[in-house]
Structure formats: C-alpha cells, structure tokens
Scaffold this motif. Sequence first.
Motif, PDB file in Angstrom:
ATOM      1  N   ILE A 161       0.843  -1.205   0.000  1.00  0.00           N
ATOM      2  CA  ILE A 161       0.000   0.000   0.000  1.00  0.00           C
ATOM      3  C   ILE A 161       0.879   1.256   0.000  1.00  0.00           C
ATOM      4  O   ILE A 161       0.621   2.218  -0.734  1.00  0.00           O
ATOM      5  CB  ILE A 161      -1.004  -0.052   1.158  1.00  0.00           C
ATOM      6  N   LEU A 162       1.969   1.211   0.760  1.00  0.00           N
ATOM      7  CA  LEU A 162       2.896   2.341   0.731  1.00  0.00           C
ATOM      8  C   LEU A 162       3.547   2.470  -0.648  1.00  0.00           C
ATOM      9  O   LEU A 162       3.679   3.551  -1.201  1.00  0.00           O
ATOM     10  CB  LEU A 162       3.979   2.163   1.805  1.00  0.00           C
ATOM     11  N   LEU A 163       3.920   1.331  -1.196  1.00  0.00           N
ATOM     12  CA  LEU A 163       4.606   1.311  -2.486  1.00  0.00           C
ATOM     13  C   LEU A 163       3.706   1.851  -3.600  1.00  0.00           C
ATOM     14  O   LEU A 163       4.160   2.558  -4.496  1.00  0.00           O
ATOM     15  CB  LEU A 163       5.004  -0.141  -2.792  1.00  0.00           C
ATOM     16  N   LEU A 164       2.420   1.522  -3.515  1.00  0.00           N
ATOM     17  CA  LEU A 164       1.500   1.965  -4.561  1.00  0.00           C
ATOM     18  C   LEU A 164       1.298   3.474  -4.528  1.00  0.00           C
ATOM     19  O   LEU A 164       0.881   4.081  -5.511  1.00  0.00           O
ATOM     20  CB  LEU A 164       0.159   1.239  -4.445  1.00  0.00           C
ATOM     21  N   PHE A 165       1.569   4.091  -3.377  1.00  0.00           N
ATOM     22  CA  PHE A 165       1.529   5.546  -3.318  1.00  0.00           C
ATOM     23  C   PHE A 165       2.749   6.129  -4.021  1.00  0.00           C
ATOM     24  O   PHE A 165       2.706   7.217  -4.575  1.00  0.00           O
ATOM     25  CB  PHE A 165       1.522   6.025  -1.860  1.00  0.00           C
ATOM     26  N   ILE A 653     -13.637   0.101   9.126  1.00  0.00           N
ATOM     27  CA  ILE A 653     -13.766   1.192   8.148  1.00  0.00           C
ATOM     28  C   ILE A 653     -14.622   2.309   8.755  1.00  0.00           C
ATOM     29  O   ILE A 653     -14.335   3.486   8.621  1.00  0.00           O
ATOM     30  CB  ILE A 653     -14.400   0.687   6.826  1.00  0.00           C
ATOM     31  N   LEU A 654     -15.654   1.916   9.488  1.00  0.00           N
ATOM     32  CA  LEU A 654     -16.552   2.904  10.087  1.00  0.00           C
ATOM     33  C   LEU A 654     -15.899   3.644  11.243  1.00  0.00           C
ATOM     34  O   LEU A 654     -16.365   4.692  11.656  1.00  0.00           O
ATOM     35  CB  LEU A 654     -17.833   2.222  10.566  1.00  0.00           C
ATOM     36  N   PHE A 655     -14.854   3.085  11.777  1.00  0.00           N
ATOM     37  CA  PHE A 655     -14.167   3.729  12.893  1.00  0.00           C
ATOM     38  C   PHE A 655     -13.003   4.582  12.371  1.00  0.00           C
ATOM     39  O   PHE A 655     -12.803   5.719  12.795  1.00  0.00           O
ATOM     40  CB  PHE A 655     -13.652   2.655  13.853  1.00  0.00           C
ATOM     41  N   LEU A 656     -12.274   4.029  11.406  1.00  0.00           N
ATOM     42  CA  LEU A 656     -11.112   4.750  10.881  1.00  0.00           C
ATOM     43  C   LEU A 656     -11.506   5.711   9.759  1.00  0.00           C
ATOM     44  O   LEU A 656     -10.761   6.601   9.398  1.00  0.00           O
ATOM     45  CB  LEU A 656     -10.069   3.753  10.370  1.00  0.00           C
ATOM     46  N   TYR A 661      -6.979   3.098   4.876  1.00  0.00           N
ATOM     47  CA  TYR A 661      -6.347   2.958   6.187  1.00  0.00           C
ATOM     48  C   TYR A 661      -6.847   1.684   6.849  1.00  0.00           C
ATOM     49  O   TYR A 661      -6.095   0.918   7.427  1.00  0.00           O
ATOM     50  CB  TYR A 661      -6.713   4.105   7.128  1.00  0.00           C
ATOM     51  N   ALA A 662      -8.162   1.487   6.765  1.00  0.00           N
ATOM     52  CA  ALA A 662      -8.763   0.356   7.467  1.00  0.00           C
ATOM     53  C   ALA A 662      -8.193  -0.949   6.933  1.00  0.00           C
ATOM     54  O   ALA A 662      -7.775  -1.814   7.701  1.00  0.00           O
ATOM     55  CB  ALA A 662     -10.278   0.392   7.323  1.00  0.00           C
ATOM     56  N   VAL A 663      -8.149  -1.087   5.609  1.00  0.00           N
ATOM     57  CA  VAL A 663      -7.646  -2.331   5.036  1.00  0.00           C
ATOM     58  C   VAL A 663      -6.182  -2.531   5.428  1.00  0.00           C
ATOM     59  O   VAL A 663      -5.787  -3.588   5.904  1.00  0.00           O
ATOM     60  CB  VAL A 663      -7.794  -2.333   3.491  1.00  0.00           C
ATOM     61  N   VAL A 666      -5.885  -2.997   9.460  1.00  0.00           N
ATOM     62  CA  VAL A 666      -6.507  -4.219   9.979  1.00  0.00           C
ATOM     63  C   VAL A 666      -5.785  -5.457   9.437  1.00  0.00           C
ATOM     64  O   VAL A 666      -5.446  -6.372  10.185  1.00  0.00           O
ATOM     65  CB  VAL A 666      -8.016  -4.268   9.643  1.00  0.00           C
ATOM     66  N   LEU A 667      -5.503  -5.457   8.148  1.00  0.00           N
ATOM     67  CA  LEU A 667      -4.855  -6.612   7.533  1.00  0.00           C
ATOM     68  C   LEU A 667      -3.466  -6.823   8.144  1.00  0.00           C
ATOM     69  O   LEU A 667      -3.107  -7.931   8.560  1.00  0.00           O
ATOM     70  CB  LEU A 667      -4.748  -6.365   6.023  1.00  0.00           C
ATOM     71  N   THR A 668      -2.706  -5.744   8.208  1.00  0.00           N
ATOM     72  CA  THR A 668      -1.347  -5.868   8.729  1.00  0.00           C
ATOM     73  C   THR A 668      -1.372  -6.295  10.194  1.00  0.00           C
ATOM     74  O   THR A 668      -0.643  -7.218  10.594  1.00  0.00           O
ATOM     75  CB  THR A 668      -0.611  -4.518   8.590  1.00  0.00           C
TER      76      THR A 668
END
Lengths: 808, 246
Positions: A161-165, A653-656, A661-663, A666-668
Amino acid sequence: MTGAGTLERPPLVSISLVSASALAYEILLMRLFSIIQWHHFAYMIISLALLGYGASGTFIALARPWLLAHYPLAYRINLALFGLSAIACYLAAQQVPLNAEEILWDWHQPLYLLAVYLLLALPFLFAATAVALTLTRYRQAIARVYAADLLGAGLGSLGIILLLFAVFPGTVLKLLGALGLLASLVAARELQGRRARGQVATLLAALLLLALPVAWLAPQPSPYKELSQILRIGGTRVIEERSSPLGVISVLESARVPLRHAPGLSLHSSAPLPEQLGLFTDAGGMTAINHNPQGQALAYLDDLTTALPYYLADPQRVLVLGAGAGADVQQALNHGVTQIDAVELNPQLIELVRQDHGDWAGNLYDHPAVRVHRGEARGFVRHSRATYDLIQIALLDAFGASSSGLHALNESYLYTVEALQDYLARVAPGGYLAISRWIKLPPRDTLKLVASAVAALKASGITTPGERLALIRGWQTSTLLVKNGVFTSDELARLQDFCRTRAFDTAWYPGMPADAANRVNIFEQPYFYQAAAALTGAEGAAFMDRYKFDITPATDDRPYFFHFFKWEALPEILALRGQGGLPLLEAGYLVLVATLLQAVILSAVLILLPLLVLRGRREWQATSVRSVQVVVYFFAIGLAFLFVEIAFIQKFILFLHHPLYAVAIVLTAFLLFAGAGSAWTARRDAHPRLARYATVGAVSGIALFGLLYLLLLDPVFAALLHLPVVLRILVSIALIAPLAFFMGMPFPLGLARVATERPALVPWAWGINGCASVLSAVLATLLAIQFGFSAVIIAALLLYALAALSLH
Amino acid sequence: MSNPARLISLIMGATCLCAGAAAYADDPFAAARQDMIREIEADVKRTSLQLDKEVLDPRVMQALATVPRHALVPESLQDVAYRNRPLPIGHGQTISQPYIVAIMTDLLKVAPDSKVLEVGTGSGYQAAILAELVEQVYTIEIIEALGTRARGHLEALGYENITVRIGDGYYGWEEQAPFDGIVVTAAASHIPPPLIEQLKNGGRMIVPVGSRFMVQQLVLVKKDSQGKVTTRQILPVRFVPLTGEH
C-alpha cells in the motif's frame, strides 16, 4: 532425510520475503486487472488464481519424497520461479484476448478466462510450494515457519500500500519479481552457505528484471474501456498520470474535439460547455476539470437535475460530499454561496485540481468561499459539528460502472440508512440533503435511495416522511431532496417551474397528483411515482417485496447499496438472454456466485486428488487422526480466519473512516499478531497432548474476544469517534491484537499434531487450508450481502468451535 | 428446414434479388441472413409489450434482409456476421446486434422521402439499413480510420445516398438540417442539444444507452408538430419490474 532436518534452522528470512511478495503480488494484481478489465472480473480472476495455494498442497502431497530429498534446491527454485513467473505470467495473461463484455456472446471467452487464471495461479503455486515444502521439511518448527509466513504477509500488505503511493503498478511488479529472486538468494545463504550454486545467475536475473522497461509492464486497458475508447479520437492524449492504491488517475487532453462531459444535461440547454480536461480512474469513470480561468459562473451547471436545491431556496452554507473535479463546487459558486465545504477522498485528485491545473480551473479549490477537506464523506460528517443549508451528494460513480452492476460487490457506507441519518443531523432546519443518481431502466438505485431516505426519516422519528421528500428526474439522472422540515407551497411551485423549463419530470413531492408524473421523459408506466408513493406510504414493505430488484435499504451491517439482484428474477432474465436482457442481470452478484462455484469444484479436485491417488500408501493409512478430521479442521479454520479478518476490516472502516487505512491497518495488524500467536505456540508444539488443550484454549480466546467485539465494538467506536486519527489507529491495533494473537494458533497447533501423527498429510492440510481461504473470501461477501457482517463473525466463531471439536 | 420456411426464404430471396444495389444472385450468405430475420421476428414478438407492436415495419425487415452485413465486418468474422449478436470490428468498436438495429430503425418511423442523420457511423451497417429506406443518409464518424473504412465499404456496395463525413458529430450537420430522423450511436455523456435543434417538428431521434456489447435501453426523443420535445425510454426486452397489480 527428514530426521536431520529437524535440528537445522528453517530458512525463516526467505519465507518471510516470499510471503511478503506473494501477498503484495495479490493486491497488485487486483490493481492491475482493475485497470485492464473491470473490477468484478479482476476480483474473480484473482480469487481463483489464489487456488495456487491449494494446488501447492496437492502437488507436494503427490511428489513429497522427491521434493524432500532435494529440499534446498527445490525450495530455492520455487522462490526463483515465483519471482520470474510473477512477471512472465502477468505478461502472458495480458496477451489473452479476454473480453469480459463478450463472455455470454462468445464461447471462446470462458476459455480465455480460464487461461488467465491458470496463468496467474502459477506464481502463487510456486510461492506456496516453497512455504508448504518448508513446513513439511521442518515439522518440528512448524509454528516458527508459519509465524514467519504470517509476519512476511503482514509486512507485505503494508508495504504494497505504501509502495503503490510511491510508484506505478508496473514498477511495483518489477520490484516484486526481483524480491522473489532475492528470497531465493537469501535462501541459498540460509540453507547452504557460500557453496550454493546458481547464485550468480539468480542475481543476474534479478538485475535483469529490475532493468525491464516499465512500458512493457504497464497494464493495457481493454479496448472497450472508456479511456481506450476516447483515445481513438484524433488529437487526444494522456498528459499526466498519478497512481495510488485508490487507482491510477489519467488526465486527458483533447486538442481537436472538445470533451463536453455534462451527464444529465437538460435537452433544452443552450448553455455553452467550457473546455475540459478529462479525468479517468483506472481507465474508466470519467469526470472533467472545467476550463474556467476567470472563475465565471458556468451556466450549463444550472441545467442539471443537481441544481434543483438552489432554485428552491438560497443556501448559504453548503457541504459537497465527493467533490471530485469540482463541478458541484462551481455550481454552488454559481449561486453565490459564501461557505462551501468540499470533501474528497482522493488526495491526488485534489492536488490535480488545486495545483497542477489550478490556473485552468480558475483556482476553484482556492476560492475564498471554498474549503477543501481531504477525507471520507461519512467520517467528515460524523466529526463535523457544523450545520448546512444544503448537503450535496452528486453522481460519484460513472454511469457505465453503475449500470452494469459493477459495484454490486463493493461495500459503500455512503448511502446506508445510518449514513443518511448522519447527514440529516447536519442539515439546518429548512435545509436539504440532495442526492443524485443515474437513472436505470428498470429503475433500481433511485428507488433504493427513496426507500433508504424513508427508513432514515422514520428512524429519526418522522412519521410522515413523504412530506419531506421531493424527487425529480431527467432522462438520465434523478435528484432526491430530503428536507429538514415540510415543503412549502412556494418551494413546490418553484420545483415544478424548474422542471418545466428544463424538460425534467417531477416524480414525487407532497401532494403530487398522479397525472403530473411521467410527462416529459416517459416510461411504460410512471415507475418512479408509483414507487415513491408506495415507499412513502403504508405498503412500502410489500412494494419492495414485490419489486423484481432488491431495493431494500442498505445498512452499516449490510452496506451493499449497489446490490439489486434477486434470485426470483433470475429465470425470467436468463430467458431474455438472446435479446440482450443481460444488463438486467446485475452481473456483480452472479460473478461472485460463479467464482464460488468454480472455486468449490477446483477445491474439491485439489483436495480429493491426493486422497484418491495415495490412499493405498502406508503413510496415508489412518492412525489416531483420520483424514476426514484433517479436512474438517483445516477447512473450518481456513474459512473462519478470513471471515473474521474481512468482517473486522468492514467494522473498522466505520471507525477509521478511510477504506484504505482500514484495510492496511486491519490486515497488517491481523497478520502480524497472528504471526506472534503462532510463534508463541512454538514452545508448546513439541508436546502433542498439550497441543490439544492449547487448541481448545486458542478457540476459547477467539470466541471470547469475537463475542465481546460483536457486542461492544459499536458502543466503543461511538465513544471514541472523536479521537484524532492517530489515536484511533492505535486503539484499532490494540483491539485487533488479542483476537489475532489467538487466531494465529489453531493452524500451527493442528499442523504440528498432523506432523507428529501423520506426517505425510502435512502438505495436504496446508492445501486444504489454502482452498478454504479462497472460498472464504467469496463466501464472506455472499453472506454479508444476505445477512450482514455480524452474521459473518458469528459463522466464523461457530467454525472455530467445529474445528476444535473435530481434532479434539 | 420446414417447407413453409423454405417458401418464405425463397420469396425473401427473390425480394433481395429485386432490391438491387446490395443483392447478389449467388449470395452464399442468403440463408444465414434469412435465419437472422426469423430470429429478429421472434424476438420482436416476445418483446411486443415493450415495443407496443407484434411485428416491425415490413420495410425495415426487408432492409435487414437486403443489406449484406457480412460485407461490413472484418473478413475473419464474415461467417458469423448474421448471428443475432454484436461483433467486434476493431478500433474498440462493434457492429450492433441486428435485433437492436431493427427496433431502432423501426422506432425512427422514416418515410421514403426522409432525410436522416447518423452520429457514429461505425461499421456503416445502420447507415446502409437506413439508405434502403430513405432518400438521403448523412453520417458522421469521429474515428478517422473507421470512417474511411465504412465509406469504402458503403461505396463498394453501391450506396449513393449515403454521405460519410469524418469529424465531430456534436453540432450535427448544419447545412443539411433539419432532419426527419437522427440516430446517435456514438457514446456521449448527454444528448447533444444542437442535435435536438436539428430535428424537424414531428421528427424522431433514437439513442441507444449502454456499453458496446450490451444495450441497456433505447431513448427515443420525439419532437411534436409544435416543437415540444419528449423522450420515451424503452427496454429492448420484455421485462416488467413490478409483479402483480399496483
């Protein structure tokens, strides 16, 4: 041969590396194929390619003696093959003339589809073979190997996700390929020291991959995607591209033929359209930046259905949710609004309008009346204490995507009943919430929106919702107004006048006579009026029940606004296939079902094959652990792990308040803490008797936290909603940690038991788990569409309990 | 093939022969074209509720039975040219499904002396069908390669009443306006208001909405004798979203 291995150190670093690359590759492929094809086909292709994990178990089960005898070489070759095939198979898959749109017209297409996912399964097969082979070889160190696998995957999901940015998907692909080869080099060191052969060749291959021209790897969108189509026109060219995990944005200039993007424009409009720059996301979903260097009023914006609220009142505080390229902001400026809050999720889009093309756009986003907020709409509204005279939610998705059911599988928290309540809480007395949608024939989302608004108003204690709703439509778009108050006769007169002059129809307003409906843009029946009358009245539920599409409101627990498919209508629609009735199918849902069916069949083959081929062998003879126990245990925990992970991503997702960010978080967090849980069992897996109780303990821990979160997560989130985002991220990680920690245990505990009592079955168990994971992702969505995410969590807890019972 | 069917096809074949321009005495595609016609007729019957009729204008059906569709698709697709499905013709474009072309043409209600504008020539098939029915067809294609190819094909087939222009169709064809009928097959984000201007009073415009391979609906724009504009949205299949009485 295996005896000696038990004392050696397993190659944990290379395991982590390959797991990180494989998980990153999975997410990357989803990106690449969303650009090449359409999102739902990308989803199907990648889901099925992941069966490579299951296939690795079958492959090793069948070729175990040979592979174990040549373990160091076989391991390194698989790692290197992962790196090479990650690129080669992607390139080969791009050559397959798959055209998703033709799939039901042309019998070649399903074969092409099959070819694509078989090709893409190969890299996963190699990566998974490397891991499974190591689990089989180092059976005394299963927990540590699995922990390294999970830790690697966790880092991979964050890294990608960082790399895709930072870089374009094509470049990421190169890096992942090279990482596979690097893993192979590291493995040589870990297993054989300096003596290992082939290291120079591997290194050269890695350098070669890194030197590949990015242009070779860039995804080629299907010729039927919007961007490909428009690029056929002479004088058009892409002048700029931006990439992020949210998508690749292409900026298109058309030198000869003006772009003229004005969906929903009145047939009577005589207003000139400004010059435009086209904005495409993943080669589709066109919007446009208007050329307006002087910042003048753009009259064409008043000839859209979205302009209605400005003609009923004189709003001064306006909130635009999903500001995109800025048309709705300009529309508000047209009407002299002095305070506009514009919320946009994609920071690159804001940057393009504000900086790169700021002069072109007349510095729209730096206008003194405009404040641009980077963020997610729902989160902004929840955190805001301001009230508005108008909250405007315009057409956020492109017509093409919307009309072919592409979004059916996407969770959206923008249009749920709770969301509408949140918005209405921020509308000042006398103000409006305005939501526009594309018109589909037969009507679908506009009606679901009306049903949702009625539900939201009723939930807020309004007993006569019909008095606060007004719906108008052109031939292409509809706009629903929800007023904080009752419409006045003056407003209604203006509404009718607005529609009359623009060839729009009124579809609902309080007291509307039936014969005022369906006058200018004529349907076979006054569908919109009939529906609005029924939905605002006493027989709303019966109407929804009778309607051939699912128009029941979406909720936060079942956030599928774009899901319209009803099984009852399927036979009728299929019968219309030959006449082009397929658009009625709402393909997204059926793609999901088709994916599930294919995955079930392939999984059954992969799981049963070793059983049929090898059951005569001595090492496959049942001892204290029967084969069926192995199947049930590893299948159940495979399903359950992803059920929990997927459901909690949605809850967070509803909290963050940011899907990305949520994916990522949470995934990590899930993978890292599960890895820690697995490592923690390492000390215990030497004692198989203890392991049984450890499994029960782990499952009890999962059940405890699972149930606790099911009950408490919503109130906890509500209480902590106003914390700054960094603290909310920390809270999320703290909440995930204990649950994930316990969830990391059942797999290594069970596998250690199998390794002790039936070692030949270790790769098979891994394969079963791999197949179950693929099925799990698809099933979780199907279950959530039907029953909601809470039900998915409950199902997961029951599966864990079943697992504990099966191997006890 | 049953006897009556053979009889019909013989009669239709004879019609083709008489139709002139595009017919060949030894047309190897004649049978396929007849099958296509029958399929369209069956589809129309099934969709009679939506179309408000049991059969299409016989002149339209005759035009479909005349135009050599195979001559307007890439060579590799000639043997499937008469299947009742859209086909890719290169440049990211398709030749429309014959059934959709049939109902679109029927909805235009053109007369032999009509003047028709088409925006989006594509393969040239729709223009050829119209040319069989009206006096003059003006068609505009924005993609140069496509326009040139279609012009070549249509000239080779001997259509003298079709004028192909390569360019931007948004502002219609001012010099030839107004038109009795307009077909807008090129995807647009909206119906261009200038085209509505160029529609004669009493004229009709048809706009298919959807993707290249799936037409979702047809939008029929009507301008009445007073110049008042209304649209009708038509589903090309028989499907009513509501069950039971309301």
